[in-house]
Design an enzyme around this catalytic site. Structure first.
Site, PDB file in Angstrom:
ATOM      1  N   HIS A  84       7.190 -25.292   8.727  1.00  5.06           N
ATOM      2  CA  HIS A  84       6.214 -26.025   9.471  1.00  5.06           C
ATOM      3  C   HIS A  84       4.606 -25.742   8.767  1.00  5.06           C
ATOM      4  O   HIS A  84       3.842 -26.706   8.925  1.00  5.06           O
ATOM      5  CB  HIS A  84       6.287 -25.495  10.910  1.00  5.06           C
ATOM      6  N   THR A  94       1.335  -2.298   8.876  1.00  5.41           N
ATOM      7  CA  THR A  94       1.772  -3.354   9.771  1.00  5.41           C
ATOM      8  C   THR A  94       1.958  -4.915   9.261  1.00  5.41           C
ATOM      9  O   THR A  94       2.419  -5.727   9.912  1.00  5.41           O
ATOM     10  CB  THR A  94       0.612  -3.613  10.968  1.00  5.41           C
ATOM     11  N   CYS A 108       2.191  -3.815   4.280  1.00  5.88           N
ATOM     12  CA  CYS A 108       1.696  -2.634   4.390  1.00  5.88           C
ATOM     13  C   CYS A 108       2.081  -1.857   5.713  1.00  5.88           C
ATOM     14  O   CYS A 108       3.313  -2.175   6.000  1.00  5.88           O
ATOM     15  CB  CYS A 108       0.113  -2.912   4.456  1.00  5.88           C
ATOM     16  N   ASP A 126       0.785  -1.165  -0.007  1.00  5.39           N
ATOM     17  CA  ASP A 126      -0.089  -0.016   0.222  1.00  5.39           C
ATOM     18  C   ASP A 126       0.906   1.325   0.149  1.00  5.39           C
ATOM     19  O   ASP A 126       2.141   1.180  -0.090  1.00  5.39           O
ATOM     20  CB  ASP A 126      -0.918  -0.209   1.342  1.00  5.39           C
TER      21      ASP A 126
END
Length: 155
Positions: free
Chosen positions: A98, A67, A65, A8
Site C-alpha cells: 500500500h 527498536t 537498531c 547499530d
C-alpha cells in the site's frame, strides 16, 4: 534482488542472521552496518542504507537498531525514502503493498530472530499494488518535495 542492510551495536547478531537468511534465498546483501558491539550511532547506518536505496544502487534496505525507530527516522530524512518500522509480518507486507516502502526496519530488542525473518520475508515478497495506493504515495512524496523546496527557498 540486491538489498543494503544496516544496524547499530544492539543488532550485530540479528543483522548477521538476517543477512545470511536473505543470501540463502539468492538475495545479494550489502552490509553497511557495524560488526562490533561497541557503541555505534544508528543514524550512520540509516543514512548509508537510505543513500544506497535512493540512488538506485540497491533495490531496498533493511535497518535494525534497538527498536527500529531511530534508525528508520534517520533513513526517512533522505529524499525518496519510505522506511517503515514493523514488529510483525502483516504490517511489513502491507507497507510494501500500500505504501511502496523501500526500507523495512525493526528492533533487535523488540522482535526475536524468527519473527524478524518472517517480517523480512513478507516485505521482500510483497509487491506494490499501485492503483488507489499510488495517489496516496504521490501525496506523501509531494509533502516531502514541498518541504525540500521550502528549505531551499529559506522558508
Amino acid at each position: 534482488m540486491k538489498l543494503a542492510i544496516g544496524n547499530d551495536h544492539t543488532a550485530v547478531e540479528m543483522k548477521n542472521e538476517i543477512k545470511a537468511h536473505l543470501e540463502s534465498k539468492g538475495i545479494e546483501v550489502i552490509n553497511v552496518g557495524t560488526d562490533v558491539h561497541e557503541s555505534f550511532n544508528y543514524p550512520i547506518s540509516g543514512y548509508k542504507v537510505a543513500k544506497l536505496v535512493a540512488s538506485g544502487e540497491v533495490d531496498g534496505g533493511v535497518l535494525i537498531c534497538g527498536t527500529g525507530v531511530g534508525i528508520s527516522l534517520a533513513a526517512n530524512k533522505v529524499k525518496g525514502i519510505r522506511a517503515c518500522v514493523c514488529s510483525e509480518p502483516y504490517s511489513a507486507r502491507l507497507s510494501k503493498q500500500h505504501n511502496n516502502t523501500n526500507i523495512i526496519a525493526f528492533g533487535a530488542r523488540v522482535v526475536g530472530i524468527e519473527m524478524a525473518k518472517m517480517i523480512v520475508d513478507e516485505w521482500v515478497n510483497a509487491q506494490f499494488e499501485g492503483g488507489r495506493h499510488q495517489g496516496r504515495v504521490d501525496m506523501i512524496m509531494e509533502i516531502q518535495d514541498t518541504q525540500h523546496l521550502k528549505a531551499a527557498e529559506g522558508e
